[in-house]
Design a protein around this motif. Structure first.
Motif, PDB file in Angstrom:
ATOM      1  N   HIS A  32      -4.954   2.004   0.159  1.00  0.00           N
ATOM      2  CA  HIS A  32      -3.957   2.846  -0.505  1.00  0.00           C
ATOM      3  C   HIS A  32      -4.619   3.945  -1.332  1.00  0.00           C
ATOM      4  O   HIS A  32      -4.039   5.013  -1.520  1.00  0.00           O
TER       5      HIS A  32
ATOM      6  N   SER B 174      -2.762   7.504 -11.046  1.00  0.00           N
ATOM      7  CA  SER B 174      -3.379   6.610 -10.058  1.00  0.00           C
ATOM      8  C   SER B 174      -4.134   5.482 -10.755  1.00  0.00           C
ATOM      9  O   SER B 174      -4.289   5.472 -11.973  1.00  0.00           O
TER      10      SER B 174
ATOM     11  N   GLY C 293       0.793  -1.221   0.000  1.00  0.00           N
ATOM     12  CA  GLY C 293       0.000   0.000   0.000  1.00  0.00           C
ATOM     13  C   GLY C 293       0.823   1.266   0.000  1.00  0.00           C
ATOM     14  O   GLY C 293       0.345   2.338  -0.333  1.00  0.00           O
ATOM     15  N   ASP C 294       2.139   1.166   0.363  1.00  0.00           N
ATOM     16  CA  ASP C 294       2.978   2.360   0.414  1.00  0.00           C
ATOM     17  C   ASP C 294       3.337   2.891  -0.962  1.00  0.00           C
ATOM     18  O   ASP C 294       3.989   3.921  -1.080  1.00  0.00           O
ATOM     19  N   GLU C 295       2.935   2.188  -2.021  1.00  0.00           N
ATOM     20  CA  GLU C 295       3.195   2.684  -3.373  1.00  0.00           C
ATOM     21  C   GLU C 295       2.499   4.013  -3.622  1.00  0.00           C
ATOM     22  O   GLU C 295       2.873   4.754  -4.526  1.00  0.00           O
ATOM     23  N   HIS C 296       1.470   4.314  -2.819  1.00  0.00           N
ATOM     24  CA  HIS C 296       0.740   5.570  -3.036  1.00  0.00           C
ATOM     25  C   HIS C 296       1.622   6.784  -2.804  1.00  0.00           C
ATOM     26  O   HIS C 296       1.348   7.865  -3.321  1.00  0.00           O
TER      27      HIS C 296
ATOM     28  N   LYS D 260      -5.509   6.655   1.238  1.00  0.00           N
ATOM     29  CA  LYS D 260      -4.298   7.413   1.559  1.00  0.00           C
ATOM     30  C   LYS D 260      -3.910   8.335   0.408  1.00  0.00           C
ATOM     31  O   LYS D 260      -3.473   9.470   0.626  1.00  0.00           O
TER      32      LYS D 260
END
Length: 442
Positions: free
Chosen positions: A199, A104, A66-69, A202
């Motif tokens: 994500h 996105s 999820g940190d790819e955002h 976020k």
């Protein structure tokens, strides 16, 4: 656990070492003594090695998917910055929405202000045209309370477009804040029912925060431009009275001694101000600026006659380029009144205008009385000198406001030899300027 690891390593090393010694020599006498000695030495070495490695061990960090955002948010911030710095409107919102959709993995993007949808791109965009009033209750709630809202089904979205088989099933709506005030919102949509992926939530929050910062920067830019514009207008307002009063003093002098000359000068002055009143903005062409100078010199030469000589070296190709209004006339006036007038005998003022390295370079030089070294630094301060201090400081401040500190006036002078003032401005072409022939010289 640490001691067991030391013992295991020591035992392994002992077996290897003793086996090597046993194969190479006769160790039948007291073999266990040798084993114990090897074990103790290896145990001590293993302990010291592991104790050293403990604070220097490597740690492997696993990044959540999820940190790819974060990367997406930074890319979006970078690409939307040139547009949002211009403020939030339909054009800039449309550009920002297109960038968000491209980077996105959402189905559609909408951006609103407090009352209207400014932009919509993605699934169903043919029916969701920007410009309409905000009708969805969820969006109104976000704008009212400034809190993030997640909608997980079509019924809660309540598409306001009639006769629309809306493909949108869920959305996350994040408030757009500028200086603590709610200015609109960002909406990210998906076409399947259910909770929005974490994500994406976020991402929506990150985008809204970054767009809010960019809007604040745009507002700061706008305020700076307004202040600069007000300063320029105030400086501009000082020039015409300054020039007018000096000119009228000359005409008054002739009104008794030479009425005909006074009449001609009044006609010339009237023509000059008619031209000034027709001009809007802060720029003239060089041709028009030279007309100002010549009007002034007609008045001055009527008074000084042979005492004053004017020399010109002006590139005729530069006549169509722009220069700030009444930039040159105060420089020439300074040369005449503070350079030539106090001088015993005749004097000359040289006006040179050339193009160099993409800039328009102006040099106004006189062979007058000069300026003492301890006074040169004061010349550009407002209020210094009799009248002309205002003119030179005015020109200097306008040049710096329009083009930057590096475009300030440069003044060099030697007592008894004269003064030189240099001006640089970027080449700005006036597209409407046509060739109207050479300027009539005084």
């Amino acid at each position: 656990m640490h001691l067991l690891r030391v013992a295991a390593i020591a035992f392994g090393l002992t077996v290897v070492q003793f086996g090597t010694v046993f194969m190479a020599a006769d160790v039948t006498t007291h073999p266990w003594v040798i084993v114990v000695v090897f074990f103790l030495i290896n145990a001590l070495g293993s302990y010291l090695l592991l104790d050293y490695m403990k604070p220097h061990k490597y740690v492997t960090v696993r990044m959540d998917e999820g940190d790819e955002h974060l990367d997406s948010t930074l890319l979006i911030a970078n690409e939307t910055l040139p547009f949002l710095r211009q403020g939030l409107n339909e054009e800039t919102a449309q550009k920002a929405a297109e960038i968000i959709l491209k980077i996105s993995d959402v189905a559609a993007v909408a951006i609103t202000d407090r009352e209207r949808v400014l932009a919509y791109v993605g699934a169903g965009c043919e029916r969701h045209q920007p410009g309409r009033l905000i009708l969805t209750e969820a969006t109104k709630q976000v704008i009212q309370n400034g809190e993030l809202k997640i909608v997980d089904n079509k019924e809660k979205l309540k598409c306001p477009v009639k006769d629309c088989d809306c493909p949108l099933e869920a959305a996350v709506i994040a408030p757009l804040k500028c200086r603590g005030q709610i200015e609109g919102c960002v909406k990210l949509y998906q076409t399947k029912e259910g909770q929005m992926p974490p994500h994406v939530v976020k991402l929506a929050v990150g985008i809204a925060q970054l767009l809010g910062v960019q809007m604040e920067l745009a507002e700061l830019d706008r305020q700076t431009q307004l202040v600069t514009k007000a300063e320029l207008q105030a400086l501009h307002a000082q020039i015409n009275p300054h020039f007018l009063f000096n000119t009228l003093n000359t005409i008054i002098m002739f009104s008794r001694t030479n009425p005909e000359t006074a009449r001609r000068l009044l006609i010339r002055l009237a023509a000059f101000f008619r031209q000034t009143l027709k001009k809007h903005g802060h720029f003239n062409t060089l041709r028009e600026e030279l007309e100002y100078i010549n009007t002034y010199l007609v008045l001055e030469k009527a008074r000084f006659r042979e005492k004053l000589r004017i020399l010109r070296d002006i590139d005729p190709e530069l006549m169509k380029y722009q220069i700030p209004v009444l930039t040159l006339q105060p420089l020439v006036e300074n040369a005449v009144k503070h350079g030539i007038t106090p001088k015993v005998g005749p004097g000359a003022v040289q006006i040179t205008i050339k193009k160099d390295l993409g800039e328009l370079h102006v040099l106004v030089k006189d062979d007058g009385v000069g300026i003492p070294r301890d006074r040169i630094g004061l010349v550009l301060q407002q209020g210094v000198g009799s009248g002309n201090g205002v003119g030179l400081s005015n020109v200097n401040e306008r040049l710096k406001s329009l083009f930057g500190e590096e475009y300030a006036l440069r003044i060099t002078s030697d007592v008894g030899e004269g003064t030189t003032i240099q001006v640089r401005v970027p080449l700005i072409l006036d597209a409407q300027e046509d060739e109207r022939g050479q300027v009539n010289e005084a």
